[in-house]
Design a protein around this motif. Sequence first.
Motif, PDB file in Angstrom:
ATOM      1  N   MET B   1      18.660  29.270  20.451  1.00 19.95           N
ATOM      2  CA  MET B   1      18.305  29.623  19.075  1.00 19.95           C
ATOM      3  C   MET B   1      17.197  30.676  19.055  1.00 19.95           C
ATOM      4  O   MET B   1      16.220  30.558  19.773  1.00 19.95           O
ATOM      5  N   ILE B   4      13.674  33.719  13.443  1.00 20.91           N
ATOM      6  CA  ILE B   4      14.172  34.501  12.315  1.00 20.91           C
ATOM      7  C   ILE B   4      13.559  35.894  12.400  1.00 20.91           C
ATOM      8  O   ILE B   4      12.346  36.039  12.443  1.00 20.91           O
ATOM      9  N   THR B   5      14.382  36.875  12.502  1.00 17.20           N
ATOM     10  CA  THR B   5      13.881  38.253  12.546  1.00 17.20           C
ATOM     11  C   THR B   5      14.498  39.013  11.392  1.00 17.20           C
ATOM     12  O   THR B   5      15.468  38.572  10.791  1.00 17.20           O
ATOM     13  N   THR B   6      13.912  40.163  11.110  1.00 20.16           N
ATOM     14  CA  THR B   6      14.460  40.993  10.042  1.00 20.16           C
ATOM     15  C   THR B   6      15.916  41.302  10.333  1.00 20.16           C
ATOM     16  O   THR B   6      16.769  41.310   9.464  1.00 20.16           O
ATOM     17  N   VAL B   9      18.033  38.350   9.397  1.00 14.78           N
ATOM     18  CA  VAL B   9      18.133  38.268   7.937  1.00 14.78           C
ATOM     19  C   VAL B   9      19.081  39.350   7.421  1.00 14.78           C
ATOM     20  O   VAL B   9      19.967  39.086   6.600  1.00 14.78           O
ATOM     21  N   ASN B  84      24.654  30.043   8.157  1.00 16.79           N
ATOM     22  CA  ASN B  84      23.656  31.131   8.188  1.00 16.79           C
ATOM     23  C   ASN B  84      22.480  30.878   7.249  1.00 16.79           C
ATOM     24  O   ASN B  84      21.395  31.410   7.464  1.00 16.79           O
ATOM     25  N   PHE B 482      14.064  35.904   3.546  1.00 19.86           N
ATOM     26  CA  PHE B 482      13.584  35.794   4.920  1.00 19.86           C
ATOM     27  C   PHE B 482      13.103  34.395   5.311  1.00 19.86           C
ATOM     28  O   PHE B 482      12.702  34.194   6.449  1.00 19.86           O
ATOM     29  N   ILE B 483      13.106  33.462   4.374  1.00 15.20           N
ATOM     30  CA  ILE B 483      12.910  32.069   4.810  1.00 15.20           C
ATOM     31  C   ILE B 483      14.139  31.229   4.488  1.00 15.20           C
ATOM     32  O   ILE B 483      14.136  30.015   4.674  1.00 15.20           O
ATOM     33  N   THR B 485      17.233  31.778   5.743  1.00 16.47           N
ATOM     34  CA  THR B 485      18.253  31.777   6.804  1.00 16.47           C
ATOM     35  C   THR B 485      18.006  30.696   7.851  1.00 16.47           C
ATOM     36  O   THR B 485      16.900  30.193   8.000  1.00 16.47           O
ATOM     37  N   SER B 486      19.058  30.392   8.590  1.00 18.29           N
ATOM     38  CA  SER B 486      18.947  29.499   9.743  1.00 18.29           C
ATOM     39  C   SER B 486      18.450  30.305  10.934  1.00 18.29           C
ATOM     40  O   SER B 486      18.635  31.518  10.982  1.00 18.29           O
ATOM     41  N   LYS B 487      17.857  29.595  11.892  1.00 14.38           N
ATOM     42  CA  LYS B 487      17.366  30.296  13.080  1.00 14.38           C
ATOM     43  C   LYS B 487      18.502  30.427  14.099  1.00 14.38           C
ATOM     44  O   LYS B 487      18.546  29.730  15.106  1.00 14.38           O
ATOM     45  N   LEU B 488      19.393  31.342  13.794  1.00 13.94           N
ATOM     46  CA  LEU B 488      20.536  31.582  14.681  1.00 13.94           C
ATOM     47  C   LEU B 488      20.243  32.780  15.578  1.00 13.94           C
ATOM     48  O   LEU B 488      19.360  33.583  15.283  1.00 13.94           O
TER      49      LEU B 488
END
Lengths: 72, 534
Positions: B1, B4-6, B9, B84, B482-483, B485-488
């Motif tokens: 995993m 979260i990055t831009t 997102v 996502n 940006f908060i 999303t899932s941390k994929l």
Amino acid sequence: MRVVMQIIDFYVQGFRSMTLGRTLWAIIIIKLIIMFAVLKVFFFRDYLKENAVSKEEYPEFVFKSINNNTSN
Amino acid sequence: MGEITTSLVDWSRGQFALTAMYHWLFVPLTLGLSMIMAICETIYYRTKNDLWLRITKFWITLFGVNFAIGVATGIILEFQFGTNWSNYSWFVGDIFGPPLAIEGILAFFLEAVFSAVMFFGWNRVSKGFHLLSTWMTGIGATLSALWILIANAWMQYPTGVTFNPQTVRNEMTDFFGVAASPVAINKFFHTVLSSWTLGAAFVICVCCWFLIKNKNIQLALKSIMVASIFGFFAMLLTLFTGDSTAKLVARVQPMKLAAMEGLYKGDTNQSIVAFGVLNSSKKYDNDEETFHFAIKLPDVLSWLAYGKADAFVAGIDDIIKGGYEAEDVNGNKYMMPSIDERIESGKTAIDALVGYRTAMAEGDNLLADKHKEVLLDNYHNYGYGYVTDVSQIIPPVSYTFYAFHLMVIFGFFFFILFIVIYFVLGRKKYQKPGGFNPKNKKWLMYIGMFSLPFAYIMSQCGWITSEMGRQPWTIQDILPTFISTSKLAVGTVQTTFFMFLILFTVLLVADIMIIARQIRKENVDETDNNEEAY
């Protein structure tokens, strides 16, 4: 009962008489198989279900997830 | 995993946008054609003219192709919510559940039952019941759109809910507050009416091709008559609902309105940009000119937004600085806080949520209640607590501006086109023997035929304006993308992005090919060249 049989017959006869409809149903079925048997199963799993221990843990999991994010 | 990055997102947003936009290639045609085929069948029911029966069957066939290929493409959006956008999905879940459940139960079964009668029922049910079924199929499709649009409207104007800090979810406290909010009602009518316009443009496109090819002349002329009248009224009502949309956006999402107009410094007697070329160097924190070139209509934006030529319309800079008198959807005045104040308020809400959960874990209910009170007092600014730079709350101005203006330009284009098409090709007198020479008016037939892509661009631009203009919010002011999303891993989203691109492109090509084949092989009345009486 007779009404039910008439309704079933209505659909059976309708499907049998299809021409273009057969192609369209084939497309629908292939599409649904790709969506539900391939995409959903292998690529679109429920993220929370996979990463949180139990459903009771979802609130805490999401709470930490949104508050630990420091990107952007 | 991954973190979260831009990039994650943006890929998640891109995938959602791709899916939604492809889905929206099918939906408006389904909605528009459903009404036109029902109108044609109604005319057949009243006139008993067999040509109208053939016309009805022809449009029902094309409706069926588009419906079959487009059906369920929207379900992929729900897949993405769970994978996502899991944070968002959990946060919002209670709001989406009931509308989507109602859609599944009511609208889907309405469509499934009545569309079967519509397709299979010729000569097997009475003409009246068949007509009812055709109308109910269209109404069912429209109701499907209703529930989705209610859910979307809630994201733009979150109302009728209470945030539960224990479950970290919004919980519906007022169903009608959600379902009948002014934004939901307006969005529904604006979207459906614009889809009817697209349906009319499609019918005109096909019929103009028939006229150019000198085949199915009566089918084409009669259909053009229906489509041009129907399209005209649909477009007229779309323009009215567009006006009320602007008024709501001014009150609920002023930043979106500012982006739609490329407006940085607002004013009273605010002009609207009829046509303009944005300066891409212009940012909120520099003094560059906003436009390289612009034609503006004085006072019009103030009038459109607030119904008064001297009303103040806030620009991006004004919204950032705050301190001006704003108005909510109920007409109540309030002083707009600055973004810095909203960020502070949002941080207070986040701290209160942390405090609440800590106090609950320690069994201190009294302290938890105090934190909850602070949280709910500041909840309307919750999302701002995650904003680290003011630039984050400014939507992409160029996308929003150009999408909005293209939508409006094409809206007026179709408004005029439907009038011209009706008077040049659609009038009853042309449908009488000797009334129409297909060699005449070829120029208009080509315009009618080649206008269809503009209808799709107009329709897509509507959604781009709506969705790009509300960035960065998945839920307006409450939850930023940006908060959400899932941390994929980014690669996972990229992979599925391209899978969807291929899948949807194949479906779209199939849709176009089958519809084109059906149109080419249609041969209603070889001998009817102007011999068919109306």
